[in-house]
Design a protein around this motif. Structure first.
Motif, PDB file in Angstrom:
ATOM      1  N   GLU A 246       0.845  -1.312   0.028  1.00  0.00           N
ATOM      2  CA  GLU A 246       0.040   0.038  -0.070  1.00  0.00           C
ATOM      3  C   GLU A 246       0.806   1.221  -0.029  1.00  0.00           C
ATOM      4  O   GLU A 246       0.585   2.147  -0.781  1.00  0.00           O
ATOM      5  N   LYS A 247       1.998   1.332   0.818  1.00  0.00           N
ATOM      6  CA  LYS A 247       2.898   2.480   0.834  1.00  0.00           C
ATOM      7  C   LYS A 247       3.671   2.510  -0.567  1.00  0.00           C
ATOM      8  O   LYS A 247       3.620   3.612  -1.114  1.00  0.00           O
ATOM      9  N   LEU A 248       3.989   1.435  -0.838  1.00  0.00           N
ATOM     10  CA  LEU A 248       4.560   1.706  -2.175  1.00  0.00           C
ATOM     11  C   LEU A 248       4.034   1.899  -3.385  1.00  0.00           C
ATOM     12  O   LEU A 248       4.189   2.809  -4.226  1.00  0.00           O
ATOM     13  N   ASP A 249       2.450   1.710  -3.271  1.00  0.00           N
ATOM     14  CA  ASP A 249       1.470   2.047  -4.225  1.00  0.00           C
ATOM     15  C   ASP A 249       1.096   3.641  -4.143  1.00  0.00           C
ATOM     16  O   ASP A 249       1.297   4.304  -5.418  1.00  0.00           O
ATOM     17  N   ARG A 250       1.141   4.169  -2.946  1.00  0.00           N
ATOM     18  CA  ARG A 250       1.009   5.530  -2.882  1.00  0.00           C
ATOM     19  C   ARG A 250       2.038   6.442  -3.483  1.00  0.00           C
ATOM     20  O   ARG A 250       1.916   7.341  -4.192  1.00  0.00           O
ATOM     21  N   ILE A 251       3.308   6.106  -3.258  1.00  0.00           N
ATOM     22  CA  ILE A 251       4.614   6.665  -3.781  1.00  0.00           C
ATOM     23  C   ILE A 251       4.558   6.497  -5.167  1.00  0.00           C
ATOM     24  O   ILE A 251       4.961   7.231  -5.767  1.00  0.00           O
ATOM     25  N   ALA A 252       4.143   5.487  -5.648  1.00  0.00           N
ATOM     26  CA  ALA A 252       4.205   5.149  -7.136  1.00  0.00           C
ATOM     27  C   ALA A 252       3.270   6.079  -7.982  1.00  0.00           C
ATOM     28  O   ALA A 252       3.504   6.582  -8.872  1.00  0.00           O
ATOM     29  N   GLN A 253       2.173   5.979  -7.420  1.00  0.00           N
ATOM     30  CA  GLN A 253       1.169   7.072  -7.929  1.00  0.00           C
ATOM     31  C   GLN A 253       1.623   8.317  -7.829  1.00  0.00           C
ATOM     32  O   GLN A 253       1.304   9.012  -9.065  1.00  0.00           O
ATOM     33  N   ALA A 254       2.127   8.853  -6.972  1.00  0.00           N
ATOM     34  CA  ALA A 254       2.703  10.290  -6.553  1.00  0.00           C
ATOM     35  C   ALA A 254       3.709  10.730  -7.787  1.00  0.00           C
ATOM     36  O   ALA A 254       3.733  11.668  -7.941  1.00  0.00           O
ATOM     37  N   ARG A 255       4.556   9.667  -7.908  1.00  0.00           N
ATOM     38  CA  ARG A 255       5.708   9.739  -8.711  1.00  0.00           C
ATOM     39  C   ARG A 255       5.750   9.374 -10.357  1.00  0.00           C
ATOM     40  O   ARG A 255       6.437   9.769 -11.147  1.00  0.00           O
ATOM     41  N   GLY A 256       4.584   8.838 -10.318  1.00  0.00           N
ATOM     42  CA  GLY A 256       4.045   8.436 -11.893  1.00  0.00           C
ATOM     43  C   GLY A 256       5.063   7.166 -12.314  1.00  0.00           C
ATOM     44  O   GLY A 256       5.158   7.161 -13.584  1.00  0.00           O
ATOM     45  N   VAL A 257       5.325   6.302 -11.621  1.00  0.00           N
ATOM     46  CA  VAL A 257       6.123   5.107 -11.877  1.00  0.00           C
ATOM     47  C   VAL A 257       5.259   3.949 -11.403  1.00  0.00           C
ATOM     48  O   VAL A 257       4.200   3.902 -10.613  1.00  0.00           O
ATOM     49  N   ALA A 258       5.832   2.911 -11.598  1.00  0.00           N
ATOM     50  CA  ALA A 258       5.243   1.567 -11.241  1.00  0.00           C
ATOM     51  C   ALA A 258       5.984   1.092  -9.905  1.00  0.00           C
ATOM     52  O   ALA A 258       6.962   1.588  -9.448  1.00  0.00           O
ATOM     53  N   ILE A 259       4.979   0.411  -8.983  1.00  0.00           N
ATOM     54  CA  ILE A 259       5.525  -0.218  -7.905  1.00  0.00           C
ATOM     55  C   ILE A 259       6.779  -0.747  -7.729  1.00  0.00           C
ATOM     56  O   ILE A 259       7.625  -0.437  -6.638  1.00  0.00           O
ATOM     57  N   ALA A 260       6.923  -1.318  -8.589  1.00  0.00           N
ATOM     58  CA  ALA A 260       8.301  -2.118  -8.877  1.00  0.00           C
ATOM     59  C   ALA A 260       9.523  -1.502  -8.573  1.00  0.00           C
ATOM     60  O   ALA A 260      10.556  -1.464  -8.276  1.00  0.00           O
ATOM     61  N   SER A 261       9.359  -0.530  -9.500  1.00  0.00           N
ATOM     62  CA  SER A 261      10.347   0.660  -9.567  1.00  0.00           C
ATOM     63  C   SER A 261      10.738   1.331  -8.196  1.00  0.00           C
ATOM     64  O   SER A 261      11.980   1.819  -7.733  1.00  0.00           O
ATOM     65  N   VAL A 262       9.724   1.402  -7.525  1.00  0.00           N
ATOM     66  CA  VAL A 262       9.891   2.190  -5.998  1.00  0.00           C
ATOM     67  C   VAL A 262      10.493   1.084  -5.073  1.00  0.00           C
ATOM     68  O   VAL A 262      11.528   1.455  -4.461  1.00  0.00           O
ATOM     69  N   ALA A 263      10.356  -0.236  -5.183  1.00  0.00           N
ATOM     70  CA  ALA A 263      10.837  -1.252  -4.315  1.00  0.00           C
ATOM     71  C   ALA A 263      12.063  -1.274  -4.663  1.00  0.00           C
ATOM     72  O   ALA A 263      13.129  -1.370  -3.942  1.00  0.00           O
ATOM     73  N   LEU A 264      12.585  -1.250  -6.134  1.00  0.00           N
ATOM     74  CA  LEU A 264      13.843  -1.173  -6.436  1.00  0.00           C
ATOM     75  C   LEU A 264      14.762  -0.260  -5.915  1.00  0.00           C
ATOM     76  O   LEU A 264      15.811  -0.222  -5.393  1.00  0.00           O
ATOM     77  N   ALA A 265      14.255   1.110  -6.183  1.00  0.00           N
ATOM     78  CA  ALA A 265      14.892   2.384  -5.795  1.00  0.00           C
ATOM     79  C   ALA A 265      15.244   2.246  -4.280  1.00  0.00           C
ATOM     80  O   ALA A 265      16.161   2.869  -3.810  1.00  0.00           O
ATOM     81  N   TRP A 266      14.165   1.846  -3.401  1.00  0.00           N
ATOM     82  CA  TRP A 266      14.274   1.655  -2.104  1.00  0.00           C
ATOM     83  C   TRP A 266      15.778   0.914  -1.749  1.00  0.00           C
ATOM     84  O   TRP A 266      16.309   1.490  -0.892  1.00  0.00           O
ATOM     85  N   THR A 267      16.001  -0.183  -2.400  1.00  0.00           N
ATOM     86  CA  THR A 267      17.423  -0.971  -1.923  1.00  0.00           C
ATOM     87  C   THR A 267      18.640   0.044  -2.186  1.00  0.00           C
ATOM     88  O   THR A 267      19.399  -0.216  -1.242  1.00  0.00           O
ATOM     89  N   ARG A 268      18.669   0.879  -2.962  1.00  0.00           N
ATOM     90  CA  ARG A 268      19.691   1.781  -3.212  1.00  0.00           C
ATOM     91  C   ARG A 268      19.936   2.807  -2.096  1.00  0.00           C
ATOM     92  O   ARG A 268      20.987   3.537  -2.217  1.00  0.00           O
ATOM     93  N   PRO A 288       9.732  -0.931 -16.220  1.00  0.00           N
ATOM     94  CA  PRO A 288       9.670  -0.545 -14.585  1.00  0.00           C
ATOM     95  C   PRO A 288      11.119  -0.743 -13.698  1.00  0.00           C
ATOM     96  O   PRO A 288      11.341   0.106 -13.164  1.00  0.00           O
ATOM     97  N   LEU A 289      11.865  -1.717 -14.376  1.00  0.00           N
ATOM     98  CA  LEU A 289      13.201  -2.122 -13.690  1.00  0.00           C
ATOM     99  C   LEU A 289      14.114  -0.805 -14.032  1.00  0.00           C
ATOM    100  O   LEU A 289      14.818  -0.460 -13.329  1.00  0.00           O
ATOM    101  N   LEU A 290      14.240  -0.541 -15.408  1.00  0.00           N
ATOM    102  CA  LEU A 290      15.048   0.496 -15.928  1.00  0.00           C
ATOM    103  C   LEU A 290      14.579   1.893 -15.062  1.00  0.00           C
ATOM    104  O   LEU A 290      15.465   2.631 -14.836  1.00  0.00           O
TER     105      LEU A 290
END
Length: 314
Positions: A246-268, A288-290
């Motif tokens: 749910e938190k990933l989804d909210r961030i993804a919608q605000a940023r205009g990206v996919a949920i997977a993009s946010v999850a991967l960006a978090w690791t960095r 979304p990975l790129l």
């Protein structure tokens, strides 16, 4: 771009996983994925000599072979290849002669003179660690491996490996590959993380999307039927896991990206992590990975995700 360990090599913020190549990604589609990855600036792919021995009709080395046929046609792309030893059916374990023989087989399949990054895939408690370290060092000295790394090692065994390199003057690892994601943090934090930070090793985690759970595609029991990986994602389908989605989804919608993009960006955003590994079975899945490589989370976004993952992942 970030440095690979203490080397001068710069790597893209996303490492392409290729365990589906030669399995459920046919050669033509795999080549298309590699074309798109390199066109976007990607420059490191991750494979293993055992990929994909588990598939009916396969014997291991299929992923390396597919990468090799692409490399043969794209020598100008300067793509770096990381592969691994210890799990191929014909080259089990990390005894010295086995490591050398497995490396020769990987070099032949890849069609290259040297492996850019060579991993000890899994620890081999039946082989003296100094024998393994010496075998890897010999490959570096012979020019058949440029850099070495370890995968799935405990903090204690990684520390022992590093101590041996100091004592005998062997080549040091430049990277480690742990299982790590928002829903699986304990294998890396704190032990391996602290060593990575102190020793300048690049953390290149696998399982960063938790078998697809962190793409947001599995939110109900019925969703698990969508994919063969649904069973692996099922253990995360609980209130804590869904709160992260749910938190990933909210961030993804605000940023205009996919949920997977946010999850991967978090690791960095995490100490000791240089770039996550993620695989794409098709070119469509690569986008979304790129995109994650271009996404920089704010401190608040990262901290909110981390606090949620503390419940189940720390």
């Amino acid at each position: 771009m970030a440095k690979l360990g203490r080397t001068d090599i710069e790597i893209h913020p996303l490492v392409l996983g290729t365990n589906t190549f030669g399995w459920n990604t046919e050669e033509a589609e795999a080549h298309a994925v590699l074309d798109a990855f390199t066109a976007a600036g990607g420059n490191l792919v991750d494979t293993a000599d055992s990929y994909s021995a588990w598939a009916p009709g396969n014997s291991g080395g299929e992923s390396e072979t597919v990468i090799g046929t692409w490399l043969a046609k794209n020598r100008d792309k300067n793509l770096l290849v990381a592969t691994k030893v210890s799990q191929h059916p014909q080259f089990k374990g990390l005894a010295g002669p086995n490591v050398r023989a497995a490396a020769e087989a990987s070099l032949k399949r890849l069609g290259v003179e040297a492996i850019d990054v060579y991993y000890a895939h899994f620890d081999d408690p039946d082989t003296p660690l100094e024998e393994t370290v010496t075998a890897f060092n010999d490959l570096v000295a012979a020019g058949k491996v440029r850099h070495i790394a370890v995968s799935n090692y405990s903090p204690e065994r990684l520390r022992e490996w590093l101590d041996i390199t100091e004592r005998i003057g062997a080549a040091r690892p430049v990277a480690l590959q742990p299982k790590y994601s928002l829903v699986s943090r304990s294998t890396f934090e704190p032990g391996l993380r602290d060593i990575a930070v102190a020793e300048g090793l690049s953390g290149l985690p696998y399982h960063a999307l938790a078998s697809g759970f962190l793409t947001g595609k599995y939110r109900t029991e019925a969703d698990l039927e969508q994919s063969v990986r649904g069973g692996s994602a099922a253990k995360h389908l609980n209130p804590s896991g869904l709160a992260i989605i749910e938190k990933l989804d909210r961030i993804a919608q605000a940023r205009g990206v996919a949920i997977a993009s946010v999850a991967l960006a978090w690791t960095r955003t995490r100490a000791g992590i240089t770039a996550p590994i993620a695989g794409a079975r098709t070119v469509d899945q690569l986008g979304p990975l790129l995109a994650s490589a271009e996404l920089e989370l704010t401190r608040d976004e990262s901290d909110e995700l981390t606090s949620l993952s503390d419940v189940i992942g720390a």
